[in-house]
Design a protein around this motif. Structure first.
Motif, PDB file in Angstrom:
ATOM      1  N   VAL A  41      48.821  50.568  31.741  1.00 33.28           N
ATOM      2  CA  VAL A  41      48.926  49.299  32.456  1.00 33.28           C
ATOM      3  C   VAL A  41      49.815  48.351  31.660  1.00 33.28           C
ATOM      4  N   PRO A  43      50.397  44.641  32.029  1.00 37.17           N
ATOM      5  CA  PRO A  43      50.008  43.427  32.751  1.00 37.17           C
ATOM      6  C   PRO A  43      50.984  42.273  32.504  1.00 37.17           C
ATOM      7  N   LEU A  51      51.919  43.639  41.765  1.00 37.57           N
ATOM      8  CA  LEU A  51      51.504  44.837  41.025  1.00 37.57           C
ATOM      9  C   LEU A  51      52.152  46.057  41.658  1.00 37.57           C
ATOM     10  N   ILE A  53      52.207  50.164  41.471  1.00 35.03           N
ATOM     11  CA  ILE A  53      51.591  51.401  40.986  1.00 35.03           C
ATOM     12  C   ILE A  53      52.585  52.521  41.252  1.00 35.03           C
ATOM     13  N   SER A  78      53.552  43.249  37.311  1.00 30.09           N
ATOM     14  CA  SER A  78      52.639  44.078  36.535  1.00 30.09           C
ATOM     15  C   SER A  78      52.824  45.512  37.016  1.00 30.09           C
ATOM     16  N   MET A  80      51.261  49.658  36.914  1.00 30.57           N
ATOM     17  CA  MET A  80      50.278  50.675  36.570  1.00 30.57           C
ATOM     18  C   MET A  80      50.910  52.050  36.730  1.00 30.57           C
ATOM     19  N   TRP A 112      41.155  49.784  41.877  1.00 29.83           N
ATOM     20  CA  TRP A 112      40.971  49.138  40.574  1.00 29.83           C
ATOM     21  C   TRP A 112      41.995  48.021  40.383  1.00 29.83           C
ATOM     22  N   GLY A 113      43.247  48.304  40.739  1.00 29.02           N
ATOM     23  CA  GLY A 113      44.294  47.302  40.602  1.00 29.02           C
ATOM     24  C   GLY A 113      44.041  46.080  41.463  1.00 29.02           C
ATOM     25  N   ARG A 114      43.505  46.291  42.651  1.00 26.45           N
ATOM     26  CA  ARG A 114      43.236  45.175  43.559  1.00 26.45           C
ATOM     27  C   ARG A 114      42.190  44.232  42.980  1.00 26.45           C
ATOM     28  N   HIS A 116      41.642  43.754  39.718  1.00 20.37           N
ATOM     29  CA  HIS A 116      42.038  43.217  38.415  1.00 20.37           C
ATOM     30  C   HIS A 116      43.314  42.383  38.455  1.00 20.37           C
ATOM     31  N   LEU A 121      50.150  43.959  46.129  1.00 15.18           N
ATOM     32  CA  LEU A 121      50.106  45.295  45.551  1.00 15.18           C
ATOM     33  C   LEU A 121      51.072  46.212  46.285  1.00 15.18           C
TER      34      LEU A 121
END
Length: 315
Positions: A41, A43, A51, A53, A78, A80, A112-114, A116, A121
């Motif tokens: 990650v 951040p 974010l 991914i 960010s 991931m 998980w990303g949603r 944090h 996204l």
């Protein structure tokens, strides 16, 4: 000096990339499909940063994409980078996974990303990871938009063959059906693993000018070099939850015109099937490249697409 197999990834990148990755990167363990997934990650300090991914392909893993993560980070995202089960630094037996399990890994990573990160996204991926990206969005991953560097349908039997040494079988439908049936029956031999290179045309993976990277990857101890029959069979009989024609998620499809590993016509045909908001970009590279121009082209195209499709997060 590289002291462990887990350090090998550093050989691919220059010193600045390794140092920046080490300074910004956090590592997360996430339980998914009964194994612990490893996720790198990056951040961003901006609370409303988008974010991204990014999902690796077959025999790929998170640390190969450190320069990509840093490029997106520098644009204000960010990032991931999840390793799917049985691959990279994630748990599970090496090379033992299915399309459905990999897709669930991405869905769980997105969930998980949603929780944090508060910004929009987005999902992206390359090679098989490009197809998994669409599959994950279709399975409910909460993405405003997606970008697929390659798009395959693992439910029509033909695309799964097209990305392998069995591509020639597509010209003979009866033989292709027999091969699919035989592979499906072989799934019951859970413990059997075969050399991945018997099926994937890895010697055609890299673009021109990437001979050094190819040699480094050939010696990398992290990617699985053996793969189970159930993994191979799943690429022949696993359709997406939403057919391409009924897609509603804004989707950017990127295709490599000089691809020697997979016929570019496969991705081109699937893009044409795709419903919903979409955009197509064909780039003059092979299936994979470590060249800066390759990744700059992809990052810039994704950044433009994601900015156009921020949805409820638009300023």
């Amino acid at each position: 000096m590289l002291t462990t197999e887990a350090d090998y990834w550093q050989i691919y990148h220059d010193r600045e990339t390794v140092q920046r990755s080490n300074s910004l990167r956090q590592e997360v363990a996430l339980r998914s499909t009964s194994v612990d997934l490893h996720i790198d990650v990056y951040p961003h300090p901006e609370s409303e940063a988008g974010l991204i991914i990014f999902n690796h392909g077959a025999a790929g893993y998170c640390r190969l994409f450190a320069p990509l993560a840093l490029a997106f980070y520098d644009l204000g995202y960010s990032v991931m980078l999840p390793d799917q089960r049985g691959q990279g630094f994630s748990g599970g037996r090496s090379g033992d996974y299915t399309v459905a399990e990999c897709v669930q890994n991405i869905v769980d990573a997105a969930a998980w990303g949603r929780t944090h990160f508060s910004g929009p996204l987005f999902l992206a991926g390359g090679s098989v990871g490009g197809a998994y990206t669409y599959y994950a969005a279709a399975a409910g991953a909460p993405a405003q938009a997606i970008a697929c560097l390659n798009l395959f349908d693992f439910g029509n039997r033909l695309d799964g063959m097209a990305i392998s040494r069995l591509a020639w079988m597509r010209r003979y439908p009866t033989l292709a059906r027999l091969a699919t049936a035989s592979m499906s029956l072989a799934k019951s031999f859970d413990g059997l693993r075969l050399p991945f290179a018997w099926f994937a045309v890895f010697e055609r993976l890299m673009d021109e000018g990437d001979a050094v990277f190819q040699a480094q990857w050939d010696a990398d101890p992290v990617p699985p070099r053996l793969v189970t029959l159930r993994a191979l069979a799943s690429s022949l009989d696993t359709p997406p939850a939403i057919p391409f024609e009924k897609n509603l998620t804004p989707t950017l499809v990127i295709n490599q015109s000089r691809d020697r590993m997979v016929d570019p016509a496969v991705t081109r045909r699937n893009y044409q099937r795709l419903g919903g908001p979409k955009r197509y970009l064909e780039i003059p590279f092979g299936h994979w490249s470590a060249q800066r121009a390759f990744w700059d082209t992809i990052v810039n195209a994704c950044d433009q697409w994601f900015k156009e499709n921020r949805g409820e997060y638009a300023a």
